[in-house]
Scaffold this motif. Structure first.
Motif, PDB file in Angstrom:
ATOM      1  N   LEU A 417     -48.635 -82.860 -54.811  1.00  0.00           N
ATOM      2  CA  LEU A 417     -47.748 -81.805 -54.177  1.00  0.00           C
ATOM      3  C   LEU A 417     -49.280 -81.099 -52.764  1.00  0.00           C
ATOM      4  O   LEU A 417     -48.681 -81.785 -51.924  1.00  0.00           O
ATOM      5  N   LEU A 445     -41.192 -78.413 -52.110  1.00  0.00           N
ATOM      6  CA  LEU A 445     -41.828 -78.710 -52.987  1.00  0.00           C
ATOM      7  C   LEU A 445     -42.377 -77.871 -53.945  1.00  0.00           C
ATOM      8  O   LEU A 445     -42.763 -78.326 -54.777  1.00  0.00           O
ATOM      9  N   ALA A 446     -43.402 -77.071 -53.492  1.00  0.00           N
ATOM     10  CA  ALA A 446     -43.853 -75.896 -54.682  1.00  0.00           C
ATOM     11  C   ALA A 446     -42.596 -75.121 -55.483  1.00  0.00           C
ATOM     12  O   ALA A 446     -43.687 -74.842 -57.022  1.00  0.00           O
TER      13      ALA A 446
END
Length: 456
Positions: A417, A445-446
């Motif tokens: 990440l 993405l998180a």
């Protein structure tokens, strides 16, 4: 709202943790331990090829082996390679290596997965090692969820602000004793162009979870942001995270070094050494290099604490430490090596044979009361100690966190990440996209990590 049915069970998450750590290795085949494992009066040590470790390798046979009769077989590799090899051997509990260099990022994760040997019994039986002399933030960062010790630091660092005292004097600038980031930005603007080609500040912009994301995350923390809140909700689109990132990107674009998007620790070190920048925010370990006898800026630098906004301190915490594999065939002999390599006696040995400036510092209180070391590192030793002691790995921001870490989030998935987010941020620094666009992609993405961890 995400439903509980989308969350993965704990067993699956544990497997994913191992899989994430091993991901770089899955493209090839692995056929077990291979080679010769440790045994008898020998142990195998796998370590990163940093100068402090190679110095240790040179001193081991003539001192540790001579004193104990324990032969140490070293495997020394570059950082990326050594991380891959360690994760391969430890995750599989192959037992090929008894001891390995691990950071305070990996050790709690490895301990959670049962890959490391607990060190409390050894510490209790070895009072000469003096565990209480190890700086508290270091001890805490190498402790597992169960409150037990799983690592011992070889050397440690935090982060602080380095600046050219002579340039500041010529421009009539004064560095505050405890600067804020707003003050630093103002100083960078005023120092910009102080000398031909000189920029106000150097800040990392190079992609990498351990490159641009390390200093940027400390800025995020002190601006009031966080990667995840206590319930694992991703917060990269929060006002505080956005403000901090826009500030960092704007500062480095307006007053930072040339080629900032390709600049990491090494490039900023060169820029500072060559007089191309007036300030640099980075690792405390850089000071020893800048104050080396052959450095053109030796004696010209001042040091200030990591700049803050909403927190008392903001410096990161990092250590290369020793971990003993749970599957080690020789854990007792492995501890003897660890206690020697991280002990007070080894620091004295380095100081007396190689020079006190080469001592692997940043881990023991006694180092900073040693007159010889204090004289050798007079320009920066006190500021380094204060930075480490004021670091708060379990409470780095203004809100509760779901995982430890100052410049990282202490979960296996962060390597992937953090690297992907860093690529977006670096792209913004390079001017290829807006900060807003970079953060929107980063938040998405998180959120994938949030789906895995929410409700745990």
């Amino acid at each position: 709202m995400r439903t509980p049915s989308r969350r993965r069970p704990r067993a699956t998450l544990a497997a994913a943790a191992a899989g994430t750590l091993l991901a770089p290795l899955l493209s090839g085949c692995w056929a077990g331990a291979g080679g010769t494992g440790s045994g008898g009066d020998a142990i195998n040590v796998l370590m990163v090829n940093n100068p402090q470790m190679t110095e240790l390798q040179k001193l081991t046979a003539a001192h540790f082996t001579k004193e104990t009769g324990i032969k140490v077989n070293f495997t020394v590799l570059p950082e990326n390679d050594v991380r891959d090899k360690i994760s391969q051997d430890f995750a599989n509990q192959a037992g090929q290596y008894d001891v390995a260099t691990l950071s305070n990022y990996e050790i709690p994760i490895y301990a959670r997965n049962g890959w490391l040997h607990e060190m409390n019994p050894y510490v209790a039986k070895d009072p000469a090692y003096d565990e209480q002399d190890v700086l508290q933030p270091m001890r805490e960062s190498l402790t597992g969820d169960d409150g037990k010790l799983y690592g011992q630091p070889f050397y440690g660092e935090s982060s602080f602000l380095m600046y050219r005292k002579d340039v500041f004097a010529a421009k009539g600038l004064t560095m505050p004793a405890h600067p804020t980031w707003r003050q630093v930005a103002d100083l960078a603007a005023k120092a910009d162009g102080a000398r031909p080609g000189m920029r106000g500040i150097c800040l990392r912009g190079l992609p990498g979870w351990g490159e641009v994301m390390a200093p940027l995350t400390t800025v995020v923390n002190t601006f009031g942001g966080t990667w995840f809140d206590k319930d694992w909700k991703a917060r990269l689109d929060s006002p505080a995270f956005r403000e901090a990132t826009e500030f960092y990107v704007g500062l480095v674009r307006e007053h930072g070094e040339s080629g900032a998007a390709q600049s990491g620790f090494a490039e900023c070190l060169n820029n500072m050494t060559q007089g191309k920048v007036a300030m640099w925010y980075d690792a405390t370990s850089a000071a020893g290099l800048l104050e080396a006898d052959d450095s053109p800026v030796k004696g010209k630098l001042g040091y200030a604490p990591a700049p803050v906004e909403r927190t008392r301190s903001s410096g990161w915490l990092y250590t290369w430490a020793w971990g003993i594999q749970q599957a080690s065939r020789n854990p007792d002999k492995a501890w003897k090596f660890v206690s020697w390599a991280s002990g007070k006696g080894y620091e004295r040995l380095v100081g007396e044979t190689s020079g006190w400036s080469d001592v692997p510092a940043g881990k023991r209180a006694s180092t900073y009361t040693n007159a010889a070391y204090r004289a050798s590192a007079a320009a920066f030793q006190e500021m380094t100690r204060e930075a480490i002691e004021n670091s708060r790995p379990n409470d780095p921001g203004v809100q509760p966190r779901p995982a430890p870490g100052i410049q990282f989030v202490g979960i296996p998935e962060f390597t992937d990440l953090g690297t992907k987010v860093s690529q977006e941020i670096s792209s913004a620094i390079a001017g290829r996209q807006s900060t807003d666009s970079a953060l929107k992609k980063s938040q998405a993405l998180a959120e994938r990590i949030s789906e895995e961890y929410e409700g745990r």
